[in-house]
Design an enzyme around this catalytic site. Structure first.
Site, PDB file in Angstrom:
ATOM      1  N   GLY A 262      -0.702 -27.504  36.587  1.00 25.07           N
ATOM      2  CA  GLY A 262      -0.407 -27.459  36.003  1.00 25.07           C
ATOM      3  C   GLY A 262       1.022 -26.183  35.525  1.00 25.07           C
TER       4      GLY A 262
ATOM      5  N   GLY B   6      -3.780 -32.339  37.418  1.00 25.29           N
ATOM      6  CA  GLY B   6      -4.987 -33.614  38.106  1.00 25.29           C
ATOM      7  C   GLY B   6      -6.369 -33.070  37.857  1.00 25.29           C
TER       8      GLY B   6
ATOM      9  CB  CYS C  70      -5.883  -9.692  33.644  1.00 24.92           C
ATOM     10  SG  CYS C  70      -7.022  -7.978  34.507  1.00 24.92           S
TER      11      CYS C  70
HETATM   12  N1  PLP Z   1      -1.460 -25.278  30.686  1.00 23.02           N
HETATM   13  C1  PLP Z   1      -3.366 -25.797  30.357  1.00 23.02           C
HETATM   14  C2  PLP Z   1      -3.401 -26.010  29.112  1.00 23.02           C
HETATM   15  C3  PLP Z   1      -4.147 -25.287  30.945  1.00 23.02           C
HETATM   16  O1  PLP Z   1      -5.721 -24.964  30.804  1.00 23.02           O
HETATM   17  C4  PLP Z   1      -3.687 -24.769  32.614  1.00 23.02           C
HETATM   18  C5  PLP Z   1      -5.016 -24.749  33.897  1.00 23.02           C
HETATM   19  O2  PLP Z   1      -5.872 -24.168  33.197  1.00 23.02           O
HETATM   20  C6  PLP Z   1      -2.260 -24.761  33.246  1.00 23.02           C
HETATM   21  C7  PLP Z   1      -1.429 -25.179  32.170  1.00 23.02           C
HETATM   22  C8  PLP Z   1      -2.390 -24.430  34.274  1.00 23.02           C
HETATM   23  O3  PLP Z   1      -2.253 -25.550  35.091  1.00 23.02           O
HETATM   24  P1  PLP Z   1      -2.770 -25.831  36.624  1.00 23.02           P
HETATM   25  O4  PLP Z   1      -4.830 -24.567  37.214  1.00 23.02           O
HETATM   26  O5  PLP Z   1      -2.915 -26.779  37.372  1.00 23.02           O
HETATM   27  O6  PLP Z   1      -2.336 -24.491  37.208  1.00 23.02           O
END
Ligand code: PLP
Length: 380
Positions: free
Chosen positions: A69, A194, A319
């Site tokens: 993400g 994923g 943090c």
């Molecule tokens: N966006 C949202 C809304 C999330 O909840 C998260 C993870 O907590 C992310 C982005 C980041 O995803 P990743 O952990 O795959 O980098």
């Protein structure tokens, strides 16, 4: 007894996805090669892409595999903006979006106390910045409160005032609970990850509509249609595609079951703490996340005590040092710093059982009054 109520942080891997990961990881070929072993890997990569495309309602050629993400969000925002462009987003985004928007000197729109984006403010920003707006990023569902954003309204406003702007949505929390294909219809860029729906960690997707004109962040061998160089994580990708299939196929049944469990959790906790009200319930909300503020208590202490009892949950944003800051999401919703510092997020998922929920209710019912007694505050 243990109760894992932290599915919004990450989910247990789906057994079928794990099988797919093991099998894919045994393929020795590099999908970019041309011999038979490479072609077998390439076939699996492209089958997975087609599968993900079908499930997200887009063409396979619009599915770009990433490391998760965070990368998908960064590619969407940094890849679409250059000096002089304006990027608009909301103040309650995940840090993966927020920090990319800050790096692009973008602008943030606030939310109402319900947690829903302030569409009037968004409209004003779009009117003021018009043609210089290059990207607008609004999440589908918030990771702390589960509040679902009105994406079709956002899209209408963007198309009216800044027709050339790219619309991005961070749909990372959504695939197990919401119809991403439907809700993000018309968006140019969509991020998923994923490990939030039963796939492995470290793999994700950015849907990039063909006309987006995004610039890559990584340069190299030109994999993923020149948009994300690097040998793809084939095991992760194959597993993620299977996990997404499972999530979408069983979504309705899972939503029904998890809604019941969430109801049970909320009823159990409100019978122990009659004045407590979950955050975000005045807006459409995903069925799996419940977020409370135990004003006057400290989330870190609550989580520590729960952990000792085998109940795993989360608070607002932490943090890098692990120390808790008050959640920016709750502050934006008008909660005080003291309220936000006592937040507790309980997130259920497809493996959650009634026993886990009941155990967690009991543990929280014990821990909160104990901590409150120490502080001389009112809980319990
Ligand atoms: N966006 C949202 C809304 C999330 O909840 C998260 C993870 O907590 C992310 C982005 C980041 O995803 P990743 O952990 O795959 O980098």
């Amino acid at each position: 007894m243990e109760a894992y109520l932290d599915h919004a942080a990450t989910t247990p891997i789906n057994p079928a996805a794990l099988d797919a990961q093991v099998q894919a990881s045994q393929l020795i070929g590099n999908p970019s090669g041309s011999h038979r072993a490479a072609r077998a890997a390439k076939d699996l990569l492209e089958t997975s892409r087609e599968r993900v495309g079908l499930l997200l309602g887009v063409d396979a050629s619009e599915v770009i595999f990433t490391s998760g993400g965070t990368e998908s969000d960064n590619l969407a925002i940094l890849g679409s903006t250059q000096d002089g462009h304006v990027v608009l987003s909301t103040a309650i985004e995940h840090h993966a979006v927020l920090e990319a928007v800050r790096a692009s000197k973008g602008r943030l729109v606030g939310v109402a106390s319900s947690g829903v984006v302030d569409l009037n403010q968004l409209e004003d920003e779009l009117k003021d910045n018009g043609a210089s707006v290059r990207a607008v990023s609004v999440m589908l569902a918030n990771n702390e409160t589960g509040v679902v954003q009105p994406l079709s309204e956002v899209l209408k406003l963007v198309r009216k005032y800044s027709p050339k702007a790219l619309c991005h949505t961070d749909a990372v929390q959504a695939p197990s609970y919401l119809d991403v294909a439907e809700l993000a219809k018309g968006f140019d860029l969509v991020s998923i990850s994923g490990h939030k729906f039963g796939g492995p960690k470290g793999v994700g997707v950015l849907v990039i509509k063909k006309s987006s004109g995004l610039r890559p962040m990584f340069y190299g061998g030109g994999q993923e249609f020149e948009l994300r160089s690097g040998t793809p994580n084939l095991g992760g990708i194959a597993a993620m595609a299977v996990a997404l299939q499972e999530a979408v196929t069983h979504r309705e049944a899972n939503v029904r079951r998890i809604s019941g469990l969430t109801e049970r959790l909320r009823r159990g906790l409100s019978s122990r703490f009659p004045t407590i009200k979950p955050n975000g319930t005045e807006a459409p909300q995903m069925c799996n996340i419940t977020n409370y503020c135990f004003e006057g208590l400290n989330s870190e202490e609550i989580l520590f005590k729960l952990d000792a009892l085998g109940v795993f949950a989360s608070a607002g944003s932490s943090c890098a040092s692990g120390a808790l800051n008050p959640s920016h999401v709750l502050l934006e919703m008008g909660r005080s710093k003291i309220e936000a510092l006592g937040s507790l997020r309980l997130s259920l998922g497809v493996t959650t059982t009634e026993e886990e929920v009941d155990y967690a209710i009991g543990a929280i019912g014990d821990v909160i009054p104990e901590l409150a007694a120490k502080k001389g505050t009112a809980w319990g």
